[in-house]
Design an enzyme around this catalytic site. Structure first.
Site, mmCIF file in Angstrom:
data_model
loop_
_atom_site.group_PDB
_atom_site.id
_atom_site.type_symbol
_atom_site.label_atom_id
_atom_site.label_comp_id
_atom_site.label_asym_id
_atom_site.label_seq_id
_atom_site.Cartn_x
_atom_site.Cartn_y
_atom_site.Cartn_z
ATOM 1 N N ARG A 177 120.076 -14.981 8.410
ATOM 2 C CA ARG A 177 120.409 -14.385 9.716
ATOM 3 C C ARG A 177 120.820 -15.412 10.767
ATOM 4 N NH1 ARG A 177 116.141 -11.285 7.716
ATOM 5 N NH2 ARG A 177 116.638 -9.063 7.439
ATOM 6 N N LYS A 235 108.797 -4.017 -1.194
ATOM 7 C CA LYS A 235 108.524 -4.170 0.226
ATOM 8 C C LYS A 235 107.725 -2.979 0.760
ATOM 9 C CE LYS A 235 110.968 -7.985 0.689
ATOM 10 N NZ LYS A 235 110.417 -9.258 1.187
ATOM 11 N N HIS A 272 108.400 -19.427 -2.803
ATOM 12 C CA HIS A 272 109.294 -18.402 -2.264
ATOM 13 C C HIS A 272 110.754 -18.734 -2.526
ATOM 14 C CE1 HIS A 272 111.804 -17.000 1.250
ATOM 15 N NE2 HIS A 272 111.321 -15.851 0.807
#
Length: 406
Positions: free
Chosen positions: A90, A204, A335
């Site tokens: 982003r 999620k 991650h």
């Protein structure tokens, strides 16, 4: 005022000590090679469809459309080359690229084997903007490239250079379980992942209506069966009371872990959850330094720590986090960045997990092998990947420092 003899003697000795110190930092007879060029590229990886997690549903972020990568390609006088990357979602990718350009020339002429010293040199070159966060994420791409180069020089996969505990690592898929997908889409993605040989499924959660979360978890658990490893990820969007209620409601599903139930920096809240819940707690992916991970570890805030090598500044600081985690007997599930984390996870003493994202596959000429629920450490030297032509076509900007060799 006239300087005394003692003052002059002290100044002379100090100057001599300083000259000796800096001489020790210069290349000596033990140096075997030198860095001739550093090529930096800002690459934008488009996603097939906009992606949303709980941060989008709470209005804190917009859907994810693409991922910015900073690639570093380092070449030496002896003809060795290393490739590394950092990334940002982003915002922040162009900032990493600009910062890397500011410090890249510090590497020219240096021995590429002195990775820890070079990491420190680069971090201090940009220390005015801090020694964590965006500045060290820019250093990460370079640091990872240096480790890739070092392993290639040795003719070994990075995992073997570090000293592997295993030749494959349990892997789970995340990219098929976003909140922007319907339950039917998540079920289809889950089936495809299992058929591919993936060993765990993460979906999620974090819907404003928690009943929707529980309905989705129930559907995926029924599809997978009771024994198949399953995880959920709230992306930091629960408060402490919601997290404890949801944690208790999820106990019946036999989850491998609940990820980021609270704000990433709430080590105290995560520690309370870890004590209260039978389901393991996982977090750490948003942290950007060794010190922040140490805070989680020493407070016993996690059952699974989730460091991210590009975010903490590269492999050099990641190895320090691994040592702290092993000492505390904490499990690890790095991650994202599977091309890098597979090697690091293979070198971790306590059986870890690695995260699978097929999003990254178009960036590289090689694909990682998955079989029997595990990701296989490639036998190729270094990290075992090279940039694809597609990745180069996605480059928005490129700049080379030093003399690139053909």
């Amino acid at each position: 005022m006239t300087a005394s003899f003692l003052d002059l003697t002290s100044a002379t000795e100090t100057s001599s000590v300083n000259e000796s110190h800096f001489a020790a930092l210069r290349r000596g007879e033990a140096s075997t090679d030198s860095i001739s060029s550093v090529k930096l590229s800002l690459v934008s990886l488009p996603l097939a469809a906009p992606i949303s997690d709980a941060k989008v549903l709470t209005g804190r972020q917009k859907p994810l459309l693409d991922i910015a990568f900073l690639f570093a390609e380092i070449r030496t006088e002896a003809g060795f080359e290393g490739v590394g990357y950092s990334y940002s979602k982003r915002a922040g990718g162009p900032g990493q690229y600009v910062h890397a350009k500011e410090i890249a020339e510090e590497l020219l002429g240096e021995d590429p084997n002195d990775i820890q010293r070079l990491w420190t040199k680069l971090v201090w070159a940009g220390a005015s903007v801090g020694r964590s966060g965006l500045s060290t994420q820019a250093v990460a791409a370079i640091d990872i490239a240096l480790w890739d180069l070092k392993a290639k020089r040795a003719g070994l996969p990075l995992a073997k250079l570090l000293g592997a505990h295993r030749d494959s690592v349990q892997c789970y898929n995340t990219s098929g379980g976003y909140l922007s997908m319907s339950i039917d889409e998540v079920l289809d993605n889950t089936r495809a992942s299992v058929e591919r040989g993936i060993g765990g499924i993460k979906i999620k959660v974090g819907q404003p209506d928690t009943k929707i979360d529980l309905k989705r978890v129930q559907a995926i658990r029924e599809a997978l069966g009771d024994e198949f490893p399953m995880m959920v990820d709230a992306n930091q969007q629960w408060n402490r009371s919601t997290a404890i209620r949801m944690g208790r409601a999820l106990e019946d599903y036999g989850l491998t872990w609940i990820e980021e139930p609270l704000d990433a920096y709430d080590s105290e809240g995560h520690a309370d959850l870890a004590r209260e819940l039978a389901t393991p707690i996982a977090t750490g992916e948003m942290l950007t330094s060794v010190a922040e991970h140490w805070d989680l570890i020493r407070n016993r805030s996690v059952d699974f720590m989730q460091p991210d090598a590009p975010r903490v500044g590269g492999i050099t600081p990641f190895l320090k986090i691994m040592s702290l985690g092993e000492q505390a007997r904490i499990r690890m599930a790095p991650h994202f960045a599977m091309e890098i984390h597979l090697h690091l996870a293979a070198a971790y003493e306590i059986d870890p997990w690695v995260e699978h994202f097929e999003w990254l596959e178009p960036l590289f000429n090689e694909k990682l092998e998955i079989s029997g629920g595990r990701m296989i450490v490639p036998n190729r030297p270094g990290l075992g990947f090279s940039l694809s032509e597609q990745a180069r076509e996605w480059a928005l900007e490129t700049e080379t420092f030093g003399e690139a060799q053909d």
